[in-house]
Design a protein around this motif. Sequence first.
Motif, PDB file in Angstrom:
ATOM      1  N   UNK A 406       0.822  -1.213   0.000  1.00 38.43           N
ATOM      2  CA  UNK A 406       0.000   0.000   0.000  1.00 38.43           C
ATOM      3  C   UNK A 406       0.851   1.256   0.000  1.00 38.43           C
ATOM      4  N   UNK A 407       2.130   1.124   0.402  1.00 40.42           N
ATOM      5  CA  UNK A 407       3.030   2.278   0.457  1.00 40.42           C
ATOM      6  C   UNK A 407       3.787   2.389  -0.852  1.00 40.42           C
ATOM      7  N   UNK A 408       3.752   3.586  -1.423  1.00 40.31           N
ATOM      8  CA  UNK A 408       4.471   3.863  -2.669  1.00 40.31           C
ATOM      9  C   UNK A 408       5.274   5.140  -2.506  1.00 40.31           C
ATOM     10  N   UNK A 409       6.424   5.190  -3.171  1.00 40.75           N
ATOM     11  CA  UNK A 409       7.194   6.434  -3.111  1.00 40.75           C
ATOM     12  C   UNK A 409       8.128   6.556  -4.306  1.00 40.75           C
ATOM     13  N   UNK A 410       8.542   7.792  -4.562  1.00 40.84           N
ATOM     14  CA  UNK A 410       9.591   8.120  -5.522  1.00 40.84           C
ATOM     15  C   UNK A 410      10.515   9.110  -4.838  1.00 40.84           C
ATOM     16  N   UNK A 411      11.827   8.878  -4.972  1.00 37.84           N
ATOM     17  CA  UNK A 411      12.803   9.703  -4.262  1.00 37.84           C
ATOM     18  C   UNK A 411      13.927  10.057  -5.228  1.00 37.84           C
ATOM     19  N   UNK A 412      14.163  11.336  -5.428  1.00 37.30           N
ATOM     20  CA  UNK A 412      15.189  11.795  -6.366  1.00 37.30           C
ATOM     21  C   UNK A 412      15.919  13.013  -5.801  1.00 37.30           C
ATOM     22  N   UNK A 413      17.094  13.268  -6.358  1.00 35.20           N
ATOM     23  CA  UNK A 413      17.856  14.499  -6.080  1.00 35.20           C
ATOM     24  C   UNK A 413      18.261  15.092  -7.413  1.00 35.20           C
ATOM     25  N   UNK A 434      20.837  21.617  -4.671  1.00 34.97           N
ATOM     26  CA  UNK A 434      20.332  20.277  -4.956  1.00 34.97           C
ATOM     27  C   UNK A 434      18.938  20.160  -4.342  1.00 34.97           C
ATOM     28  N   UNK A 435      17.949  19.895  -5.186  1.00 33.10           N
ATOM     29  CA  UNK A 435      16.578  19.734  -4.714  1.00 33.10           C
ATOM     30  C   UNK A 435      16.282  18.244  -4.498  1.00 33.10           C
ATOM     31  N   UNK A 436      15.967  17.913  -3.270  1.00 31.65           N
ATOM     32  CA  UNK A 436      15.622  16.547  -2.890  1.00 31.65           C
ATOM     33  C   UNK A 436      14.098  16.448  -2.851  1.00 31.65           C
ATOM     34  N   UNK A 437      13.549  15.465  -3.553  1.00 34.65           N
ATOM     35  CA  UNK A 437      12.098  15.370  -3.696  1.00 34.65           C
ATOM     36  C   UNK A 437      11.613  13.963  -3.369  1.00 34.65           C
TER      37      UNK A 437
END
Length: 525
Positions: A406-413, A434-437
């Motif tokens: 049920x948990x979803x994520x996207x992680x980028x810099x 650097x933008x961490x999202x």
Amino acid sequence: MADDVHEEKARPGRRGLLAAGAAGALGAVVAGAGTARAEGAAAPATPQDRTITLTGKLPTGAPDFVYLPFDVPAGVRELAVSYRYDKPTVPTGTPGNSCDIGLFDERGTDLGGRGFRGWSGGFRTEFTVGRERATPGYLPGPVRPGRWNVVLGPYQVAPQGLEYRVDVTLRFGPPGGEFTPAYPPERARGRGRAWYRGDCHLHTVHSDGRREPAEVAAGARAAGLDFIVSTDHNTSSAHGAWGPQAGPDLLILLGEEVTTRNGHWLALGLRPGEFVDWRYRSRDEALPRFARQVKRQGGLVVPAHPYCPYVACQWKFGYEHADAVEVWNGPWTYDDESAVDGWDAQLAVALRDGRSWLPAIGNSDAHSAPQVIGSPHTVVLAEDLDRDDVLDGLRAGRSWLAESAAVRLEFTATGNGRQAGIGEALAVPADAPVDVRLAVSGVPNGTVRFLTDEGQLHQESLPADGAGTVVWRTTASLAAFVRAEVRHPRADGTPGRGNAMGPDLPWGPMAALTNPIVLRARTRG
């Protein structure tokens, strides 16, 4: 240590007595005639079952493994072993008796040798081994004549000592058919380069679990997993049972939980039937040998639940030979919190020294109901859904940990026109923004944390529906890496504070955890 061995011959019934008498009367005839048989004579009788009893008493401080040899003559089709030991009352706080059991055949008991025939730990009091079948945890195969050994593992011995009795029954007769293992394929129907969910630490009836392989596979499918790894304790006996449970929708990899006296480790991605020995401590310096055994076949060495408080579970070998570390094992507890803190500290040291950093994984370690398969699990970016690609993704740290599908994520810099994802490195000028999202869903009222080598530098709450996007700005001069955590609210409903003190955990239970994105400062030009 006192050991006694004696034989108890089974009392034959009337038919057995008649057959034995006939065989004795014809002995001279058979011997003189070679393979010829006197007309009308009965075939030689099958010997009666025979029981060998092994008894003794182990003192406190007994060796980790005690070998009880016994001789197997020709003509035995099956061994049946049962054992028991006393459990005297001990004072509060004093360990009582606990004793494991296993079996080695005539090929010997050498560490890493070929004689291993099975292990059931303390989960069973009896087992059988034959050519065609064996009790789960034990390997079917020929029962050849020679000196075999029952091995006892006195896990704990009371001050009064541990008295044991082992009965080995030799059952004679035709050997039966040959066991044919059904190994799972090394590829499933994937989606090409994609994120795949998998639980890399699972048990069945082949060690101390109560689920059959079919139940584990069904649980994995129900949890939305793409792959699982079979990791029964100290045995490869389940490997040949997984074939019918695999399918285009579920990749099943083979492995073992190697249970030593100084911690447990997962051997992930073993070749079919491969056995990894566990009979050593840290001071024996044997781990490098068995780590090499796993790595030579492309597998991974993963210390499991390194801060588990139970006897012999805490990891004492160091991490020099590890490919990853299990920082989240089952429902979130204090030892998981310690494991994440220890892993986080290693990240900073590795990057400071220019060494490879150690990826984190999370697994359910599910044995039986109500333990939930896939809670937690690891989500890995792999080129496709096959053995080598999944192991490569885990080894590279291109992965994150989730409590459920049920948990979803996207992680980028993103910085200086470049972007990196989980497990990757972003090289930018030291002072470039650097933008961490992080985009996440499935964690109602959760808390997002961004952590670097300095610690937590940003915290933000998620709305009631559990979905949101959090963006934070840093530079490579300020952060050697960035990783993300998503936490549930604490029991009192508060989001938690990183420097809180008190009897409770400072944060709520983990919902998701990423491996880091490494930020590398470079000079301009």
